[in-house]
Design a protein around this motif. Structure first.
Motif, mmCIF file in Angstrom:
data_model
loop_
_atom_site.group_PDB
_atom_site.id
_atom_site.type_symbol
_atom_site.label_atom_id
_atom_site.label_comp_id
_atom_site.label_asym_id
_atom_site.label_seq_id
_atom_site.Cartn_x
_atom_site.Cartn_y
_atom_site.Cartn_z
ATOM 1 N N VAL A 4 0.774 -1.145 0.006
ATOM 2 C CA VAL A 4 -0.107 -0.046 0.091
ATOM 3 C C VAL A 4 0.729 1.251 -0.046
ATOM 4 O O VAL A 4 1.723 1.503 0.883
ATOM 5 N N ASN A 5 0.709 2.046 -0.957
ATOM 6 C CA ASN A 5 1.465 3.293 -1.105
ATOM 7 C C ASN A 5 0.704 4.413 -1.252
ATOM 8 O O ASN A 5 0.031 4.476 -2.144
ATOM 9 N N GLY A 6 1.276 5.536 -0.576
ATOM 10 C CA GLY A 6 0.899 6.873 -1.003
ATOM 11 C C GLY A 6 1.785 7.576 -1.907
ATOM 12 O O GLY A 6 2.963 7.381 -1.783
ATOM 13 N N LEU A 7 1.359 8.256 -3.169
ATOM 14 C CA LEU A 7 2.147 8.479 -3.963
ATOM 15 C C LEU A 7 2.770 9.855 -3.749
ATOM 16 O O LEU A 7 3.568 10.370 -4.353
ATOM 17 N N ASP A 8 2.493 10.536 -2.386
ATOM 18 C CA ASP A 8 3.106 11.772 -2.043
ATOM 19 C C ASP A 8 3.702 11.383 -0.801
ATOM 20 O O ASP A 8 3.846 12.343 0.225
ATOM 21 N N ASP A 9 4.483 10.341 -0.730
ATOM 22 C CA ASP A 9 4.878 10.022 0.713
ATOM 23 C C ASP A 9 6.367 10.781 0.818
ATOM 24 O O ASP A 9 7.016 10.572 -0.025
ATOM 25 N N GLN A 10 6.326 11.658 1.755
ATOM 26 C CA GLN A 10 7.436 12.550 1.707
ATOM 27 C C GLN A 10 8.694 12.120 2.905
ATOM 28 O O GLN A 10 9.643 12.620 3.298
ATOM 29 N N ASN A 11 8.433 10.757 3.329
ATOM 30 C CA ASN A 11 9.230 10.335 4.620
ATOM 31 C C ASN A 11 10.208 9.194 3.948
ATOM 32 O O ASN A 11 11.042 9.130 4.583
ATOM 33 N N LEU A 33 2.185 -13.132 -6.930
ATOM 34 C CA LEU A 33 1.737 -13.155 -5.431
ATOM 35 C C LEU A 33 1.887 -11.609 -5.036
ATOM 36 O O LEU A 33 1.770 -11.460 -3.751
ATOM 37 N N VAL A 34 1.999 -10.608 -5.829
ATOM 38 C CA VAL A 34 2.129 -9.153 -5.374
ATOM 39 C C VAL A 34 0.796 -8.438 -5.660
ATOM 40 O O VAL A 34 0.432 -8.239 -6.831
ATOM 41 N N THR A 35 0.265 -7.998 -4.939
ATOM 42 C CA THR A 35 -0.944 -6.927 -5.076
ATOM 43 C C THR A 35 -0.616 -5.551 -4.424
ATOM 44 O O THR A 35 0.026 -5.372 -3.469
ATOM 45 N N ARG A 36 -0.740 -4.612 -5.443
ATOM 46 C CA ARG A 36 -0.304 -3.093 -5.301
ATOM 47 C C ARG A 36 -1.576 -2.259 -5.014
ATOM 48 O O ARG A 36 -2.355 -2.217 -5.980
ATOM 49 N N LEU A 37 -1.250 -1.545 -4.173
ATOM 50 C CA LEU A 37 -2.443 -0.131 -4.136
ATOM 51 C C LEU A 37 -1.713 1.097 -4.233
ATOM 52 O O LEU A 37 -0.782 1.054 -3.224
ATOM 53 N N HIS A 38 -2.093 1.941 -4.982
ATOM 54 C CA HIS A 38 -1.463 3.324 -4.882
ATOM 55 C C HIS A 38 -2.484 4.372 -4.861
ATOM 56 O O HIS A 38 -3.582 4.313 -5.307
ATOM 57 N N TYR A 39 -2.080 5.315 -4.105
ATOM 58 C CA TYR A 39 -3.166 6.342 -3.988
ATOM 59 C C TYR A 39 -2.423 7.782 -4.006
ATOM 60 O O TYR A 39 -1.527 8.279 -3.264
ATOM 61 N N PRO A 40 -2.917 8.716 -5.043
ATOM 62 C CA PRO A 40 -2.464 9.940 -5.342
ATOM 63 C C PRO A 40 -2.716 10.760 -4.111
ATOM 64 O O PRO A 40 -3.597 10.516 -3.606
ATOM 65 N N ASP A 41 -1.947 11.680 -3.977
ATOM 66 C CA ASP A 41 -1.960 12.906 -2.829
ATOM 67 C C ASP A 41 -2.264 12.383 -1.817
ATOM 68 O O ASP A 41 -2.813 12.929 -0.940
ATOM 69 N N THR A 42 -1.535 10.998 -1.445
ATOM 70 C CA THR A 42 -1.562 10.283 0.061
ATOM 71 C C THR A 42 -0.205 10.279 0.468
ATOM 72 O O THR A 42 0.791 9.844 -0.268
ATOM 73 N N GLY A 43 -0.087 10.411 1.921
ATOM 74 C CA GLY A 43 1.191 10.514 2.228
ATOM 75 C C GLY A 43 1.549 9.170 2.874
ATOM 76 O O GLY A 43 1.166 8.246 2.504
ATOM 77 N N GLU A 84 -10.049 4.711 3.871
ATOM 78 C CA GLU A 84 -11.254 4.093 4.182
ATOM 79 C C GLU A 84 -10.973 2.873 2.989
ATOM 80 O O GLU A 84 -11.519 1.714 3.186
ATOM 81 N N ASP A 85 -10.561 3.237 1.703
ATOM 82 C CA ASP A 85 -10.594 2.412 0.624
ATOM 83 C C ASP A 85 -9.298 1.506 1.056
ATOM 84 O O ASP A 85 -9.865 0.113 0.730
ATOM 85 N N SER A 86 -8.181 1.549 1.356
ATOM 86 C CA SER A 86 -7.182 0.516 1.601
ATOM 87 C C SER A 86 -7.686 -0.289 2.862
ATOM 88 O O SER A 86 -7.281 -1.544 2.693
ATOM 89 N N TRP A 87 -8.579 0.230 3.738
ATOM 90 C CA TRP A 87 -8.807 -0.602 4.959
ATOM 91 C C TRP A 87 -9.604 -1.726 4.366
ATOM 92 O O TRP A 87 -9.416 -3.019 4.747
ATOM 93 N N ARG A 88 -10.518 -1.488 3.531
ATOM 94 C CA ARG A 88 -11.579 -2.290 3.054
ATOM 95 C C ARG A 88 -10.873 -3.486 2.277
ATOM 96 O O ARG A 88 -11.173 -4.768 2.367
ATOM 97 N N LYS A 89 -9.938 -3.237 1.398
ATOM 98 C CA LYS A 89 -9.182 -3.975 0.578
ATOM 99 C C LYS A 89 -8.165 -4.823 1.546
ATOM 100 O O LYS A 89 -7.899 -6.124 0.887
#
Length: 108
Positions: A4-11, A33-43, A84-89
């Protein structure tokens, strides 16, 4: 493996790390075996829903007592939506991959 990745991760370079993990798994013939979730404007901290969003945190280091600002990134609304979306997934992923659908056989 769920990434699970935030595309604005600044850390942390989390997207680049996820890319490397996906490449490594693919090279080993396990890319499926890899599932990826990307979220724009998310840290960086995509936590469970309704957790407060902080773009940055101020604190003092333990030893030197220096004031430091740690950047997390993200915008409040997209970050909250991603929680919310990632938690359900995440729950669906765990249900699918960790719980057996078969009834265990009785041991004799």
């Amino acid at each position: 493996m769920l990434l699970v990745n935030g595309l604005d991760d600044q850390n942390w370079p989390s997207v680049e790390c996820a890319d490397e993990i996906a490449r490594t798994m693919s090279a080993a013939g396990k890319g499926d075996l890899v599932t990826r979730l990307h979220y724009p404007d998310t840290g960086h901290l995509i936590e469970p829903p309704f957790s407060p969003h902080f773009r940055a945190t101020r604190f003092k280091t333990a030893i030197e007592k220096q004031k430091v600002i740690l950047l997390w990134g993200g915008q409040t609304k997209p970050h909250s939506d991603a929680q919310e979306d990632s938690w359900r997934k995440i729950l669906s992923f765990l249900q699918h991959h960790l719980y057996s659908r078969e009834t265990p056989k009785a041991r004799m």
